[in-house]
Design an enzyme around this catalytic site. Structure first.
Site, mmCIF file in Angstrom:
data_model
loop_
_atom_site.group_PDB
_atom_site.id
_atom_site.type_symbol
_atom_site.label_atom_id
_atom_site.label_comp_id
_atom_site.label_asym_id
_atom_site.label_seq_id
_atom_site.Cartn_x
_atom_site.Cartn_y
_atom_site.Cartn_z
ATOM 1 N N GLY A 240 -2.505 1.365 8.277
ATOM 2 C CA GLY A 240 -2.309 0.307 9.345
ATOM 3 C C GLY A 240 -3.311 0.513 10.611
ATOM 4 C CB SER A 241 -3.269 -0.320 14.132
ATOM 5 O OG SER A 241 -1.938 0.494 14.542
ATOM 6 N N GLY A 245 -1.770 5.081 13.337
ATOM 7 C CA GLY A 245 -2.154 6.305 12.508
ATOM 8 C C GLY A 245 -2.493 7.574 13.417
ATOM 9 C CD GLU A 262 -7.688 4.748 3.390
ATOM 10 O OE1 GLU A 262 -8.632 4.263 4.043
ATOM 11 O OE2 GLU A 262 -7.994 5.677 2.460
#
EC number: 1.2.1.3
Length: 508
Positions: A240-241, A245, A262
């Site tokens: 995600g963003s 994260g 990621e």
């Protein structure tokens, strides 16, 4: 005319999923293709999520006792079921995520490929035998399952990223708990049903798969928070963003759990004066415009050598002006943004670029007959005098910022001068430039390509990036190690008890 809701119900029936799961739930699901409601699915409560994780923890203790090649057999069957459902699941990806038919099928193929990889891996999980200084001893390392692996996935690859994690986690002996994006729950329901079919076949063939080995948690942020906070989840893989994260990573670190993150990718490519411009044009076009700019590996910044800048930009502008934008189900190359929020963020970034002196081509909303509720845009090409303002930020939309450069060192410095470090590329026929780019003094990204674009990674290589991209690695190579714990073992088969480093401790 068949509505997308009707088509979705038909696909669920073909996949063997009862269509009533699409009705009367609290979560309203809209297709980005036309903005229409295609389902209303049930969600799970925080308490229900906790119960699911507890059940998975029990299942994990049984699953770890199944030999790894036996665990690989389940994943082999999952690959078979995915092959049988490729057309239907790929179509569902296109409807729910707005991808072209080719990209929808490609995402399912990626799931199949990681299953093939994981099946072979199930017979190759290995440690090392290590030289020891002590006579009559053997030192080695062994790898063991972690327990429960949590998976948090994003809308842009609604099922492939789950498969990357699930296939490896399962062959490594773990149970899995999946929290998909609220924007794409239908593909998650369908993919999990495919896994359920594989589990049935596995058990019918004598496989010892415990109940509760895999769970699907459809819900809002509170459900994800349960997954991140639960003490029986030693690893969470989250896509995600960067802002998401940062929260997830800190919470996991607070309880000393592991994270595979990621996150964002403000990816760049360099078009050298020694580039094959035909090749570069094709590579840049797909990397920047494919999936409507909504891949984590989408090309967002382009540095073009001054000697070829005008010639290349003329051709690139023509490609941007002529690329087909429209309903992806009809085969158009550029489909919709995921929702209105994505459109607004794109317009805000373009306004910021104009304020910095950027020259913008494209970026306007495109009306598509029959899809008036979808947010279609013409991909934007923005010429910038310098890398500043919105260029330094990732906008999840088809915006490509273009800048000129004179020296390769300058271009590499500019490429690396952003917070993220996911994917990068150089187009050049100059061997020295290519080798410099992939060396320690070149790209600082987790992916550094030569003469191909930034997106479209194969599953054989480890996928992930550096800096604010999170540092995690999924998919191929030795990424499997992230789903296991390592133990160092020293075995004394002598009658003596020598201590390391020559230490003496004689009590008798």
């Amino acid at each position: 005319m068949t509505t997308l809701a009707t088509l979705t119900r038909s696909l669920f029936a073909d996949l063997g999923v009862p269509p009533d799961v699409l009705e009367n739930g609290a979560l309203v699901v809209r297709s980005p293709v036309d903005g229409s409601v295609i389902a209303q699915v049930a969600t799970i409560s925080a308490e229900g999520a906790t119960d699911a994780i507890d059940t998975a923890a029990v299942a994990a203790r049984a699953w770890r006792d199944v030999p790894a090649p036996g665990r690989g057999e389940l994943v082999r069957l999952l690959g078979e079921e995915l092959r049988a459902s490729r057309e239907q699941l790929g179509r569902l990806v296109s409807i729910e995520a707005g991808k072209s038919p080719s990209e929808g099928l490609g995402e399912v193929q990626e799931m199949i490929d990681i299953c093939d990889f994981a099946v072979g891996l199930s017979r190759q999980l290995h440690g090392l035998t290590i030289a020891t200084e002590r006579p009559g001893h053997r030192m080695m390392e062994t790898w063991h399952p972690l327990g429960v692996v949590g998976i948090i996935s994003a809308f842009n690859f609604p099922v492939a990223v789950w498969a990357w994690n699930a296939a490896l986690a399962l062959v490594c002996g773990n149970a899995i708990v999946w929290k998909p994006s609220e924007k794409t729950p239908l593909t998650a329901i369908a993919a999990h049903a495919v896994l359920d079919r594989a589990l049935v076949r596995f058990r019918q063939g004598g496989g010892a798969a415990p109940e509760g080995l895999s769970h699907l948690l459809i819900g809002d942020r509170s459900v994800g928070e349960v997954l991140v906070a639960h003490p029986k989840v030693p690893l969470v893989s989250a896509t995600g963003s960067t802002s998401m994260g940062r929260i997830v990573g800190q919470k996991l670190a607070g309880r000393f759990a592991r994270a595979i993150l990621e996150l964002g990718g403000n990816n760049a490519a360099i078009v050298s004066g020694a580039a094959d411009l035909d090749l570069a044009l094709r590579g840049v076009a797909f990397a920047a415009m494919g999936t409507a700019g909504q891949r984590c590996t989408t090309l967002r910044r382009l540095f073009v050598h001054t000697s070829v800048y005008d010639a290349f930009l003329t051709r690139l502008k023509s490609a941007y002006a002529s690329v087909s934008v429209g309903n992806p189900l009809d085969g158009h190359l550029v489909g919709p943004l995921i929702d209105g929020g994505a459109f607004e963020r794109m317009q805000a970034a373009l306004d910021a670029a104009r304020a910095e002196g950027g020259r913008v081509q494209g970026g306007e909303r495109v009306t598509v007959d029959g899809c008036e509720g979808g947010y279609y845009v013409r991909p934007a090409l923005v010429e910038m005098a310098a890398q500043r303002g919105p260029v330094l930020e990732e906008t999840f939309a088809p915006i490509l910022y273009v800048m000129a450069y004179d020296e390769l060192d300058e271009a590499i410095t500019l490429q690396n001068a952003v917070a993220q470090g996911l994917s990068s590329a150089i187009f050049t026929l100059d061997l020295r430039e290519a080798e410099t780019f992939v060396s320690h003094s070149g790209s600082d990204c987790g992916i550094a390509n030569v003469n191909i674009g930034t997106s479209g990674a194969e599953i054989g290589g480890a996928f992930g990036g550096e800096k604010e991209t999170g540092g995690g690695r999924e998919s191929g190579s030795d990424s499997w190690r992230g789903y296991m714990r390592r133990a160092t073992n020293t075995i004394n088969y002598s009658t003596a008890l020598p201590l390391a480093q020559g230490v003496s401790f004689d009590v008798g």
